[in-house]
Design an enzyme around this catalytic site. Structure first.
Site, PDB file in Angstrom:
ATOM      1  N   GLU D  82      -2.237  -3.197  -4.896  1.00  0.00           N
ATOM      2  CA  GLU D  82      -2.842  -1.871  -5.017  1.00  0.00           C
ATOM      3  C   GLU D  82      -1.858  -0.815  -4.529  1.00  0.00           C
ATOM      4  O   GLU D  82      -1.644  -0.666  -3.324  1.00  0.00           O
ATOM      5  CB  GLU D  82      -4.136  -1.801  -4.202  1.00  0.00           C
ATOM      6  CG  GLU D  82      -5.170  -2.820  -4.586  1.00  0.00           C
ATOM      7  CD  GLU D  82      -5.420  -2.892  -6.087  1.00  0.00           C
ATOM      8  OE1 GLU D  82      -5.683  -1.838  -6.694  1.00  0.00           O
ATOM      9  OE2 GLU D  82      -5.313  -4.001  -6.651  1.00  0.00           O
ATOM     10  N   ASP D 285      -7.710 -17.133   5.987  1.00  0.00           N
ATOM     11  CA  ASP D 285      -8.732 -17.489   5.002  1.00  0.00           C
ATOM     12  C   ASP D 285      -9.421 -16.205   4.521  1.00  0.00           C
ATOM     13  O   ASP D 285     -10.232 -15.614   5.231  1.00  0.00           O
ATOM     14  CB  ASP D 285      -9.748 -18.433   5.644  1.00  0.00           C
ATOM     15  CG  ASP D 285     -10.771 -18.961   4.633  1.00  0.00           C
ATOM     16  OD1 ASP D 285     -10.853 -18.414   3.518  1.00  0.00           O
ATOM     17  OD2 ASP D 285     -11.465 -19.933   4.963  1.00  0.00           O
ATOM     18  N   HIS D 376      -2.552   8.851  -4.947  1.00  0.00           N
ATOM     19  CA  HIS D 376      -2.849   7.759  -5.863  1.00  0.00           C
ATOM     20  C   HIS D 376      -2.256   8.002  -7.248  1.00  0.00           C
ATOM     21  O   HIS D 376      -1.831   7.071  -7.910  1.00  0.00           O
ATOM     22  CB  HIS D 376      -4.365   7.511  -5.950  1.00  0.00           C
ATOM     23  CG  HIS D 376      -4.850   6.694  -4.805  1.00  0.00           C
ATOM     24  ND1 HIS D 376      -5.043   7.234  -3.550  1.00  0.00           N
ATOM     25  CD2 HIS D 376      -5.120   5.368  -4.691  1.00  0.00           C
ATOM     26  CE1 HIS D 376      -5.438   6.267  -2.726  1.00  0.00           C
ATOM     27  NE2 HIS D 376      -5.499   5.146  -3.386  1.00  0.00           N
TER      28      HIS D 376
END
Lengths: 385, 385, 385, 385
Positions: D82, D285, D376
């Protein structure tokens, strides 16, 4: 415009001044002022007394309960203004009784008051925790020294971001217990603040008084953690409810799915209805209704065409002494249940669970049998809609 | 043991049979049977009437409210048996009034009933959704045809795993509205089942009746979505509450953190107390208390040493006509608020929000000033603990 | 100590400066720097690139899916370091395939970005709502003007205490869509701020970006709202899982009860395991894992001794173009599923639901058959415990 | 179509058979098969190994942490696809470092596995509880006998409707601990079933494995319960973030209100982003991401124009030995943090909390300064939208 008050705030004189104030504003209170007890009996229950709210009482039941404390058939006084409620609960009670009764059981029984202690430095918090653990017996004694009936039940310490959270727990006997445990916990924190190192009293906060659904209390319970369960045979389902286990389960699964999808806090249909009516009739603190509704209704189909249904109420805060239990009509309603006074709080809790179960059975069954709306049309109507 | 019933279930005769049954069991009801109205006025409110629960009424206030519908100073009747409650709310009302009043505002106003329609095949569900959208005006007409006062507010369709969820929404005028919308939605689903393709009525379920906190209703609201807010100056905080904004905020932040840590459903202290007391006094359906408590208390410190506090109640289900509003003492209490009858439901909701706000201000302040326990010792005690 | 950056931040030179910085600190990266693609292909995916995390990939399946978009048998690449995971999911996939496959279905498909507009006065908020409703087509055009692939899906306005909440919704085609809708919503709010009356831009806030479980999205969904369901016969349960429907349901009911009692947000066992492994393998944004786990596992016993099980994932945010989907190994994994590129996002979502279902079947079955711990002892062990 | 397996399931031969199977289906894996370690090192991490998912790694930081275990400046490897994520977290880390660092602290540290024991009769449940309490030391010994590193931490018994819930708790040293505690708890239940009266093994169920947000774990924690906090001065806010405390708080309050209104489970912006990237880089995990996101972001304005911000992560399940920590790139990333191997798990948890805090500071600040969308657009774009 100021509400008249006096030293003796329940004298006839001061009450009549308050009633006159309203009269002067054009408001008559013929019904509100119609009671036959000495108003001084409301001391400790209310301030600025002007009279009574009269909520209609209906008699539901009987319901057969095979509990540890409640054993037998009970007529149940319900105070409500919602038509159909008493009839619907009565029908559920009939099914339970015809099935031989519901069993009922108390899983836990204590009231809890949480305090937060904040510290400037982590070391201080760690020392404090150790100090509290070393002095837990003295803290228990301090708490028990404030009450004749309460017993120390535990003290849970959690290290939370803002400091140390202490949950002070007591078994409160037959009292609902909020006041008792607040006083005991307050006294304990005063004692701790005097004796433990590094406490700034301004950083010691009572952080919750209940009266809302709280997820962390769901597992352990709060007040009485109680369940009632029943097995209804195929016959009872057909005769009392005009339904079958498989129709019932089809609806139950749709409703259960909706609880998930909508984020319902209590996975039950309407514990709130029966419990509110029972609370009002029997002098319970209605402010504890929200936590009483965060339980679950569990159901499964039996191989023989019957149903096994359990109503679980993990946080039922009730009592049979003190508070509203001493008031005139409230006492009469507790007598109807055989629950007046000492030694009766757990019996009352088991009956309450049975009442909640009865309501769930009835509302789902009437919906299954498509009778829900008709019943409300017939019984729950004041005026043209 | 069977509760006597009759065709005319509120005649003197049948009531007295029920009272005699209890008498035969050794239970006298001198207070419960002490009322001065004709029992037939409880038809539509209760079944198996035996008398009244008398809950003490105290007069709180006045509270100044600057709402859109509630404007002015209000004396507030509160029915409770919990000592301190009326005094504590009165103190909060005093602070609000001295601050010039709280503003209040209705953000949304509708009642909703959800039905689930299940289908064997996905295509059928898709067709059904389209069919409903094409027929939404007819469905609205069907719903409105069942009521004189309700207005169609919307029909939300969601595609959920088990089928199509339809939320039927109505504006219910001054009625609380549950019965009204249940009947309208039921009639609509009957019409849909007759007219839409592929409907098996056994797969069309009423899946919720409210009476619980539901996360998905938190954003849009349910019943009245209402807020009340107030700015308290440094002076008011000191004079009424003997506290300061910074002490208050220190406590508020600890309490707020505890709401997070404990998973509290409503991020408020005790909306339930004041709202329960107001609901009982004014004939509201107390079963809707759980959703009324899922709101938030928002607070921030002002640059001038004051506080800005907002009580937000997104799901307040109340009314001023029908249901319990028509009963004798309930009517008198609505009159005290100037909220009896038509055109008053939103006014009542704004007052309720003000009451909730008053309670929050008071309880946090007394806790800040370390007066909480003393007050309860003084006012909330029936017996030695 | 400063991370070296440059205008061209993925040149060999600047990458090697960063690697040298770590080298100088005594840290060698022989594996991290072992890749065979041109680092410039990571532009838009990462800043300060130093190499790759290599997560082991296992091949699970095949799983037969009878979806609307995914039809056939699929081998599934799963990236994880948790031993047993691939084996366990494979077993669930085997059961599904032997049962003839699971059906799968998309119930809703849109991405949403919420903005809060605050106002000084209630009237302004009311005017604003009306203004937005009157200009919704223009707002839709402004949003669609920022993207080639996104389609306006809706604009939901809610009146909340602090102002007006607008949820801008778009269908994002095959892109996961966060960036697309953030840009569209931002542009829309800029346009609104210029054109609507009374807007102070400092009171217009982007209030959520997802990446967490949110109750209010549970009903409508967020991203893909998808389910997969299967009927497992008595034979498949016995042969693949060595269990029976009634043993399975006994465990399921205990687990379901624990979800209630413990306040689990997702009423499922471990969607997170399989979805995390699939997300990492296939270039999805792993930050959306929390909302993907707020769904439910629904199960019921069939009259013929079989089971009907549904995995419901209401908030699955995935895509097959853009973001991580363009990276080298991620593209290869999407190819394994036949999901690379345009027109594949819904197919991918249906496969993901099948994977989640397979995992639930397997974990509950192994626990029923008391094989869960053995399997982990055998497959999930690196070292002596 | 069947995935080839063999006794030695990580031999070159069997891996190449699997790769060939995909090749035969037209899928080439040049990148996935590009690694330089011996595949046998993935035993215990994966089954049916075919290669590696390569997730881009970026270097963020440095971040200064003043923890109990993590002290100093840390460069942080983040694995994500991302765009903007690494840049955004780096900016937050810069602010923290310029402020002199964040403090960090572990509040609790244990892993827990819950089992449900069901009984036919209430008396049996009561006896069982007593039996367990009397044998707690033996149970502790049985649990500790299954592991070299785990220490018994506690055994919590709750009386729940379906039976007795036992939560087996262990301190798991530097291992994440799921396997360790599952084995220990399983062995304990086997021992209990052999020795305690009235146990039917089929009524003893492992009822949760985590991998989801669970409200009841929020207070006590699960894994590491950790916080990081920082004071940012007016200067740092202006220079690093181009914002002010009061603008920041205005946004924070709107966002906080939205968390309430929308029912967000974690009251934070995007813990999930940074933690997912750190988990993937460092062999954690990722299935435990949902519980890691159920914490809170707490903020208050300081009198001097600064901000005090705390990130609280009550349920962070991480480790530095075993599981994915032993894999090649994962080991390198742990080395970058100085967290490889024994004695490092709490240090790693403190760093993780600092990372989460950095992300929150950055995302709210960029939104305040209206730079969020621009960033962004610049960094997070692969293709035309």
């Amino acid at each position: 415009m100021k509400v008249p008050r006096a030293q003796d705030n329940t004298s006839e004189e001061i009450i009549s001044k308050r009633v006159s104030l309203l009269k002067a504003m054009g408001i008559d209170l013929p019904h509100t002022t119609h009671y036959r007890f000495d108003p001084s009996c409301t001391q400790g229950n209310i301030e600025n007394f002007i009279g009574v709210a009269q909520v209609p009482l209906g008699l539901a039941g009987p319901i057969r309960i095979n509990g540890e404390f409640a054993k037998g058939d009970f007529l149940v006084p319900l105070a409500t203004s919602e038509g159909t409620l008493v009839a619907s609960y009565s029908r559920g009670m009939k099914a339970i009784s015809e099935a031989g009764g519901c069993s009922a059981r108390i899983h836990a029984d204590f009231f809890m008051v949480p305090y937060m202690f904040q510290f400037k430095k982590p070391e201080e918090a760690a020392q404090f925790t150790q100090w509290c653990e070393e002095h837990s017996q003295e803290i228990a004694r301090v708490m028990e020294g404030t009450t004749q009936h309460g017993k120390f039940h535990g003290m849970k310490l959690e290290n939370v971001p803002l400091g140390i959270l202490i949950e002070f727990e007591m078994q409160t006997g037959d009292a609902m217990g909020a006041n008792m445990v607040v006083v005991a916990a307050h006294t304990a924190t005063e004692w701790i603040a005097e004796n433990a190192p590094n406490i700034d009293r301004r950083d010691c906060h009572l952080v919750d008084m209940g009266k809302k659904a709280v997820a962390s209390r769901r597992t352990r319970g709060f007040g009485k953690n109680v369940t009632a369960e029943v097995r209804l045979s195929e016959d009872v389902l057909r005769e009392v409810f005009r339904t079958t286990a498989s129709d019932w389960m089809r609806l139950y699964r749709a409703v259960q799915q909706h609880w998930s999808v909508s984020g319902a806090q209590g996975q039950q249909c309407m514990f709130a209805n029966g419990l509110a009516a029972l609370f009002i009739a029997c002098g319970q603190d209605v402010g504890y209704l929200p936590e009483a509704t965060c339980g679950s209704l569990l159901a499964s189909e039996l191989p023989d065409g019957g149903l096994h249904v359990t109503a679980e109420i993990p946080c039922l805060v009730v009592g049979t002494v003190g508070g509203g239990c001493t008031l005139p009509t409230q006492k009469e309603c507790l007598q109807i249940l055989g629950c007046e006074g000492s030694g009766k709080a757990r019996k009352f809790a088991e009956i309450a669970a049975g009442v909640a179960l009865a309501g769930e059975l009835s509302v789902l069954s009437s919906s299954t049998a498509r009778e829900f709306v008709d019943a409300h049309q017939r019984l729950g109507r004041k005026n043209p809609p």
